[in-house]
Scaffold this motif. Structure first.
Motif, short mmCIF file in Angstrom:
data_model
loop_
_atom_site.label_atom_id
_atom_site.label_comp_id
_atom_site.label_asym_id
_atom_site.label_seq_id
_atom_site.Cartn_x
_atom_site.Cartn_y
_atom_site.Cartn_z
N LYS A 11 -5.70 35.14 7.33
CA LYS A 11 -5.21 34.20 6.33
C LYS A 11 -5.68 34.56 4.92
N ASN A 63 0.20 29.05 16.27
CA ASN A 63 1.27 28.24 15.67
C ASN A 63 0.77 27.41 14.50
N GLN A 64 -0.44 26.90 14.57
CA GLN A 64 -0.98 26.12 13.47
C GLN A 64 -1.27 27.00 12.26
N GLU A 66 1.86 40.83 8.89
CA GLU A 66 2.99 40.56 9.80
C GLU A 66 2.89 41.33 11.11
N TYR A 112 0.22 29.86 11.44
CA TYR A 112 1.43 30.43 10.86
C TYR A 112 2.66 29.63 11.27
N ARG A 113 2.63 28.34 11.04
CA ARG A 113 3.71 27.45 11.49
C ARG A 113 5.00 27.65 10.71
N ASP A 114 4.95 28.26 9.54
CA ASP A 114 6.16 28.44 8.74
C ASP A 114 6.95 29.69 9.12
N LEU A 115 6.42 30.50 10.02
CA LEU A 115 7.11 31.73 10.42
C LEU A 115 8.02 31.47 11.60
N PRO A 116 9.09 32.26 11.69
CA PRO A 116 10.00 32.11 12.85
C PRO A 116 9.36 32.58 14.14
#
Length: 54
Positions: A10, A47-48, A18, A50-54
């Motif tokens: 982060k 998920n927490q 990526e 990088y929650r904005d990634l597909p």
């Protein structure tokens, strides 16, 4: 250990991490069916973070 890797990641721009994110997604998939809720735990952590990634 998994969450420590994410904390370190982060600190860098998303473009630089990526490939590492995809590697961690593979770790999550491989953890499925290992028992003791490992899969759920590391999946939630990823998920927490990088929650904005597909």
């Amino acid at each position: 250990m998994f969450d420590n890797a994410l904390k370190l990641m982060k600190q860098f721009p998303i473009e630089e991490v990526e490939d590492f994110i995809e590697s961690l997604r593979k770790v999550v998939r491989k953890a499925d069916h290992t028992g003791w809720s490992r899969h759920d735990t590391i999946s939630d952590i990823l998920n927490q973070a990088y929650r904005d990634l597909p």
